[in-house]
Motif scaffolding. Structure first.
Motif, PDB file in Angstrom:
ATOM      1  N   SER A  20      25.449  48.640  46.271  1.00 56.69           N
ATOM      2  CA  SER A  20      24.752  48.948  45.018  1.00 56.69           C
ATOM      3  C   SER A  20      23.251  48.888  45.251  1.00 56.69           C
ATOM      4  CB  SER A  20      25.104  47.914  43.948  1.00 56.69           C
ATOM      5  OG  SER A  20      24.362  46.713  44.184  1.00 56.69           O
ATOM      6  N   ASP A  21      22.519  49.554  44.413  1.00 55.49           N
ATOM      7  CA  ASP A  21      21.083  49.285  44.408  1.00 55.49           C
ATOM      8  C   ASP A  21      20.921  47.903  43.772  1.00 55.49           C
ATOM      9  OD1 ASP A  21      18.169  51.395  43.823  1.00 55.49           O
ATOM     10  OD2 ASP A  21      18.360  49.325  44.542  1.00 55.49           O
ATOM     11  N   TRP A  22      19.775  47.333  43.955  1.00 53.29           N
ATOM     12  CA  TRP A  22      19.583  45.925  43.554  1.00 53.29           C
ATOM     13  C   TRP A  22      19.482  45.823  42.029  1.00 53.29           C
ATOM     14  CZ3 TRP A  22      20.456  46.699  48.215  1.00 53.29           C
ATOM     15  CH2 TRP A  22      20.505  45.682  49.160  1.00 53.29           C
ATOM     16  N   GLY A  37       7.753  59.211  41.062  1.00 48.17           N
ATOM     17  CA  GLY A  37       6.977  58.198  41.783  1.00 48.17           C
ATOM     18  C   GLY A  37       7.445  57.985  43.207  1.00 48.17           C
ATOM     19  N   ARG A  38       8.731  58.282  43.508  1.00 49.89           N
ATOM     20  CA  ARG A  38       9.233  57.930  44.836  1.00 49.89           C
ATOM     21  C   ARG A  38       9.419  59.122  45.769  1.00 49.89           C
ATOM     22  NH1 ARG A  38      13.771  53.252  44.751  1.00 49.89           N
ATOM     23  NH2 ARG A  38      12.987  52.914  46.866  1.00 49.89           N
ATOM     24  N   ASN A  39       8.885  60.290  45.399  1.00 52.14           N
ATOM     25  CA  ASN A  39       9.031  61.449  46.290  1.00 52.14           C
ATOM     26  C   ASN A  39       8.495  61.172  47.679  1.00 52.14           C
ATOM     27  OD1 ASN A  39      10.398  63.342  44.732  1.00 52.14           O
ATOM     28  ND2 ASN A  39       8.528  64.025  43.703  1.00 52.14           N
ATOM     29  N   SER A  59      17.937  45.197  55.131  1.00 45.18           N
ATOM     30  CA  SER A  59      16.478  45.188  54.965  1.00 45.18           C
ATOM     31  C   SER A  59      15.968  46.554  54.551  1.00 45.18           C
ATOM     32  CB  SER A  59      15.772  44.807  56.273  1.00 45.18           C
ATOM     33  OG  SER A  59      14.364  44.942  56.107  1.00 45.18           O
ATOM     34  N   ASP A  60      15.005  46.519  53.617  1.00 39.68           N
ATOM     35  CA  ASP A  60      14.218  47.728  53.410  1.00 39.68           C
ATOM     36  C   ASP A  60      13.414  47.911  54.690  1.00 39.68           C
ATOM     37  OD1 ASP A  60      13.831  46.587  50.102  1.00 39.68           O
ATOM     38  OD2 ASP A  60      14.915  48.389  50.714  1.00 39.68           O
ATOM     39  N   GLY A  61      12.763  49.088  54.907  1.00 42.14           N
ATOM     40  CA  GLY A  61      13.042  50.245  54.083  1.00 42.14           C
ATOM     41  C   GLY A  61      12.935  51.473  54.959  1.00 42.14           C
ATOM     42  N   VAL A 111      22.080  55.341  53.290  1.00 40.97           N
ATOM     43  CA  VAL A 111      21.365  56.493  52.742  1.00 40.97           C
ATOM     44  C   VAL A 111      21.345  56.403  51.215  1.00 40.97           C
ATOM     45  CG1 VAL A 111      21.337  59.013  52.645  1.00 40.97           C
ATOM     46  CG2 VAL A 111      21.998  57.845  54.757  1.00 40.97           C
ATOM     47  N   LYS A 112      20.158  56.665  50.656  1.00 35.14           N
ATOM     48  CA  LYS A 112      19.971  56.384  49.230  1.00 35.14           C
ATOM     49  C   LYS A 112      19.162  57.482  48.570  1.00 35.14           C
ATOM     50  CE  LYS A 112      15.880  53.430  49.994  1.00 35.14           C
ATOM     51  NZ  LYS A 112      15.376  52.046  50.047  1.00 35.14           N
ATOM     52  N   HIS A 113      19.143  57.564  47.166  1.00 34.19           N
ATOM     53  CA  HIS A 113      19.962  56.756  46.260  1.00 34.19           C
ATOM     54  C   HIS A 113      20.990  57.710  45.669  1.00 34.19           C
ATOM     55  CE1 HIS A 113      15.867  55.146  46.428  1.00 34.19           C
ATOM     56  NE2 HIS A 113      16.437  53.962  46.363  1.00 34.19           N
ATOM     57  N   PHE A 114      22.239  57.419  45.928  1.00 34.27           N
ATOM     58  CA  PHE A 114      23.319  58.339  45.593  1.00 34.27           C
ATOM     59  C   PHE A 114      23.764  58.180  44.147  1.00 34.27           C
ATOM     60  CE2 PHE A 114      26.401  61.322  46.928  1.00 34.27           C
ATOM     61  CZ  PHE A 114      27.646  60.980  46.427  1.00 34.27           C
ATOM     62  N   SER A 155      22.823  54.811  43.150  1.00 32.02           N
ATOM     63  CA  SER A 155      21.520  54.814  42.461  1.00 32.02           C
ATOM     64  C   SER A 155      21.655  54.109  41.114  1.00 32.02           C
ATOM     65  CB  SER A 155      21.041  56.255  42.265  1.00 32.02           C
ATOM     66  OG  SER A 155      21.991  56.987  41.517  1.00 32.02           O
ATOM     67  N   TYR A 156      20.502  53.801  40.545  1.00 33.63           N
ATOM     68  CA  TYR A 156      20.468  53.053  39.280  1.00 33.63           C
ATOM     69  C   TYR A 156      20.927  53.874  38.093  1.00 33.63           C
ATOM     70  CZ  TYR A 156      17.428  49.356  41.223  1.00 33.63           C
ATOM     71  OH  TYR A 156      16.904  48.307  41.935  1.00 33.63           O
ATOM     72  N   ASN A 157      20.588  55.156  38.096  1.00 31.01           N
ATOM     73  CA  ASN A 157      20.816  55.973  36.903  1.00 31.01           C
ATOM     74  C   ASN A 157      22.305  56.190  36.661  1.00 31.01           C
ATOM     75  OD1 ASN A 157      20.014  57.591  39.431  1.00 31.01           O
ATOM     76  ND2 ASN A 157      21.349  59.012  38.309  1.00 31.01           N
TER      77      ASN A 157
HETATM   78  C1  GLC Z   1      14.962  48.691  44.998  1.00 31.84           C
HETATM   79  C2  GLC Z   1      15.119  50.147  45.386  1.00 31.84           C
HETATM   80  C3  GLC Z   1      15.925  50.337  46.630  1.00 31.84           C
HETATM   81  C4  GLC Z   1      15.702  49.154  47.550  1.00 31.84           C
HETATM   82  C5  GLC Z   1      16.338  47.948  46.875  1.00 31.84           C
HETATM   83  C6  GLC Z   1      16.087  46.664  47.666  1.00 31.84           C
HETATM   84  O1  GLC Z   1      14.968  48.538  43.610  1.00 31.84           O
HETATM   85  O2  GLC Z   1      15.592  51.049  44.397  1.00 31.84           O
HETATM   86  O3  GLC Z   1      15.504  51.563  47.241  1.00 31.84           O
HETATM   87  O4  GLC Z   1      16.306  49.376  48.811  1.00 31.84           O
HETATM   88  O5  GLC Z   1      15.900  47.775  45.544  1.00 31.84           O
HETATM   89  O6  GLC Z   1      14.735  46.371  47.687  1.00 31.84           O
END
Ligand code: GLC
Length: 739
Positions: free
Chosen positions: A265-267, A153-155, A77-79, A186-189, A233-235
């Motif tokens: 993975s990130d989503w 945006g996410r700072n 679960s987030d977050g 811990v994210k986002h690596f 992380s996505y990048n």
């Molecule tokens: C989002 C976020 C990540 C979040 C995940 C699930 O895109 O980048 O921080 O935990 O997807 O919602």
């Protein structure tokens, strides 16, 4: 005789059967055995299909267990700021439960601004209890990406610009969560320092900046916090997506740091089966696979680590070695969470958690300016207070992306001030400006109707009228969780405040000299009116108890003690990512030209005076520092050295002061920042009280990462230890030598 032989034969057969058949003693269920014994036993019982099923999602936020063996599924679960409301099996929008309204805790920028490790532990414990009660086994947080640009945006979800502060604050948070039998993720690596083009931008960064700035908080999370999971992380980095990245996941995370946990993975961060198999990913979430629309019912079978992986194994194109490694790590996580029989039951939506959130909020609010000490407001002497601004009434717990919440309640500043002032002081309100009247995300609605179609001029005139004859004016503005503000998925487009707030603030300053500006944001903002306004308070997204916490500071029930976890540049070009780079990059490339010179490291290097500096924050009392002393003048690389300094509360009321230790390497073979944070201590002092603070460091605090040797190096030579009330208020310093 024959009967005896027969009995013995039956007995022998029975024992041998049970030992060698599937019915052998279930070691994996025996929690007196070591985790690795249990892992090997469970693994030996699993089929390839069961192993594959564990490596990818089965629903939006869950991955498979092994039902046949009684190994439960995982629920994520987030977050980072609270437990997300329940969603439907394969949806983002909420399921409409009536018992999942959580306590919303302050944003992590506020926690970082407290510089208080006790608050980090309290935060982790509280949010971990909420996750546990909701039977979430993995909390998708905290985030520790470094604040490279004030436009990211996410700072607001992260812990600022300094790797040492982030490292020290993330560890207790993790420990607090995980004591509940819930794992952090811990994210986002790694290197997710912008939202623009986040799914595809390839980050180019030199090894010194990678190791000295962007990795330390993750390394601390792994080696000190023992986080059970890490989110890729996505990048991209070096051309590979970070969710399956040989360099970050195999070489650094596992080989260099010894991480034994699970990489999630990130989503939607997975793009390639073979890379996902060989480059360190364990569980794939949120993928939209080729040829399938979003959310097609059999999507999960088509995940990169689902049928495609199974097919490669069946065709003999890949082995099962990597699969077993993945499943070992996932099983280990299971024994620490889902199958941990000793974990507590947790609690959810409690007053205890609301008060914990309020305490953290009060500890993280930063007093930036207080000319003529107009703050705190003495309610006994004040008849009327005018509150102006949309952020005094707008709920902020909904919005901003995946950290959005369905809070049990949220007290805004207007309500908080009315609660506190009671009947003795009249509190009036004017909207001042209309920013974002919306109030819903993923099916969660604030229930507020903020619509207001009056013109900016009419709103401005009304605000000035309301402000004119009040004893105090409290303007509450800043950013919000809308697109291009503090929001996941896109970056801000300017350092300036939106919605014409600058003009409004200047006009209010003309009609009332007792003006207090409360800036609600997770990022630095430009303040062209800074010399027109006597008092400025940096309020963060403070969660459920926001208004009560801000009111407590404004009227002096609480003496503010927060300090900034990131620099406020006067203008965008004063920030290194914007002075040297083409943030947010172009053609899918973003190059960190500034290298290690991020935040105050850059301001120091170029002698740029910030609007407000890293580590800066005022109090309603005053502090006096003694001269720092060192226990010795020189050390060898195996020594430690202790610095000592006294701090006295020279004011009339109790207060807490964050004493900071910076280390300066006076001469080095490679470029280094003028100074770097290597210690901090938050100390509470009664009026007139003096305390002695000590900092003990070793060579790690003197080291830099030598990218040629690929190792941390402490070069012999002269150093200085600087004691500061902030990065720009150095109270005293002392030299010492590393032999
Ligand atoms: C989002 C976020 C990540 C979040 C995940 C699930 O895109 O980048 O921080 O935990 O997807 O919602």
């Amino acid at each position: 005789m024959f009967r005896k032989i027969k009995t013995i034969a039956i007995l022998l057969f029975g024992i041998s059967y049970s030992v060698f058949s599937q019915e052998k003693i279930a070691i994996y269920l025996d929690d007196t055995k070591t985790i690795s014994e249990r892992v090997e036993d469970a693994l030996s019982r699993m089929t390839v299909e069961e192993k594959i099923a564990m490596c990818h999602a089965q629903s939006k936020f869950s991955s498979a267990g092994v039902p046949r063996l009684g190994i439960p599924e995982f629920w994520m679960s987030d977050g980072p700021h609270g437990i997300r409301p329940e969603v439907l099996w394969d949806e983002w929008s909420q399921a409409g439960w009536t018992n999942d309204s959580c306590i919303a805790f302050p944003a992590l920028t506020c926690l970082a601004a407290s510089w208080n490790k006790d608050m980090a532990l309290l935060y982790g414990k509280s949010i971990g209890e909420e996750a546990r009660y909701r039977n979430k086994n993995v909390l998708l947080g905290p985030g520790v990406n470094i604040y490279r640009s004030p436009l990211n945006g996410r700072n607001f979800e992260y812990m600022g610009e300094d790797p040492y502060l982030s490292s020290k604050m993330v560890v207790p948070y993790i420990q607090g969560v995980q004591q509940n039998g819930v794992s952090t993720c811990v994210k986002h690596f790694a290197l997710n320092n912008q939202e623009t083009d986040r799914f595809g931008v390839n980050v180019n960064v030199d090894d010194r900046a990678l190791y000295e700035i962007y990795l330390p908080a993750f390394k601390a999370a792994v080696q000190e916090g023992k986080t059970g999971a890490i989110m890729g992380s996505y990048n991209l980095y070096k051309g590979q997506h970070c969710c399956h990245n040989q360099y970050l996941l195999n070489d650094i995370l596992r080989k260099e740091w010894g991480f034994e946990g699970v990489v999630v993975s990130d989503w939607g961060g997975v793009h390639n089966t073979r890379e996902a198999i060989f480059n360190g990913l364990d569980i794939e979430f949120g993928t939209w696979t080729d040829g399938l629309t979003m959310g097609a019912t059999n999507t999960y079978d088509s995940y990169y680590l689902a049928k495609p992986y199974l097919n490669l194994i069946k065709k003999g194109e890949v082995g099962t070695k990597e699969l077993d490694e993945k499943v070992r790590r996932i099983l280990r996580l299971a024994f620490l969470t889902t199958m941990n029989k000793n974990k507590p039951f947790g609690s959810f939506g409690t007053q205890e958690h609301a008060l914990a959130g309020r305490k953290i909020a009060e500890d993280g609010i930063v007093l930036l300016q207080n000319k003529n000490n107009i703050l705190p407001i003495d309610l006994s002497k004040v008849k009327k207070i005018a509150v102006i601004g949309e952020n005094a009434i707008k709920m902020m717990t909904v919005g901003g992306g995946s950290s959005s919440l369905k809070a049990k309640y949220e007290i805004n500043l207007l309500e908080g001030l009315k609660n506190r002032a009671g009947k003795q002081t009249e509190i009036t309100f004017a909207r001042g400006y209309v920013g974002d009247a919306s109030g819903s995300l993923d099916g969660v609605n604030t229930g507020q109707n903020l619509s207001d179609n009056r013109s900016a001029d009419v709103l401005l005139a009304e605000a000035c009228t309301v402000a004119k004859n009040a004893d105090y004016v409290i303007f509450v503005g800043g950013l919000n969780k809308s697109e291009h503000q503090d929001c996941e998925g896109n970056d801000r487009l300017t350092l300036n405040l939106p919605y014409n707030q600058d003009k409004l603030i200047s006009e209010l300053a003309k009609v009332n000299k007792n003006l207090v500006v409360v800036n609600i944001s997770g990022n630095a903002v430009a303040m062209p009116w800074v010399n027109e306004v006597p008092a400025i308070l940096q309020g963060w997204y403070l969660g459920t108890e926001s208004g009560n916490a801000l009111a407590a500071v404004l009227v002096g029930d609480v003496n503010p003690s927060g300090k900034l976890p990131f620099s406020f540049p006067v203008k965008l070009e004063d920030n290194s990512a914007h002075a040297l780079g083409e943030f947010p990059g172009k053609n899918g490339q973003e190059t960190y030209n500034e290298g290690i010179f991020v935040g105050y490291r850059w301001h120091d290097k170029k002698n740029i005076k910030p609007l407000f500096s890293f580590g800066y924050g005022l109090s309603y009392t005053t502090f006096e520092y003694g001269k720092v002393t060192a226990e010795k003048k020189e050390i060898t690389s195996s020594d430690k050295i202790t610095f000592t300094v006294t701090v006295k509360n020279t004011g009339k009321r109790e207060g807490s002061e964050i004493v900071q230790l910076y280390i300066s390497d006076l001469k080095s073979s490679l470029p280094r920042p003028v100074k770097e944070l290597k210690g901090f201590e938050k100390v509470s002092l009664k009026a007139g009280e003096t305390k002695t603070i000590s900092f003990t460091i070793d060579k790690a605090a003197l080291s830099f990462f030598d990218d040629k040797k690929h190792e941390w190096v402490a070069e012999p030579g002269d150093f200085e230890a600087l004691i500061g009330a902030s990065s720009t208020e150095i109270k005293s310093k002392i030299g010492f030598t590393l032999k």
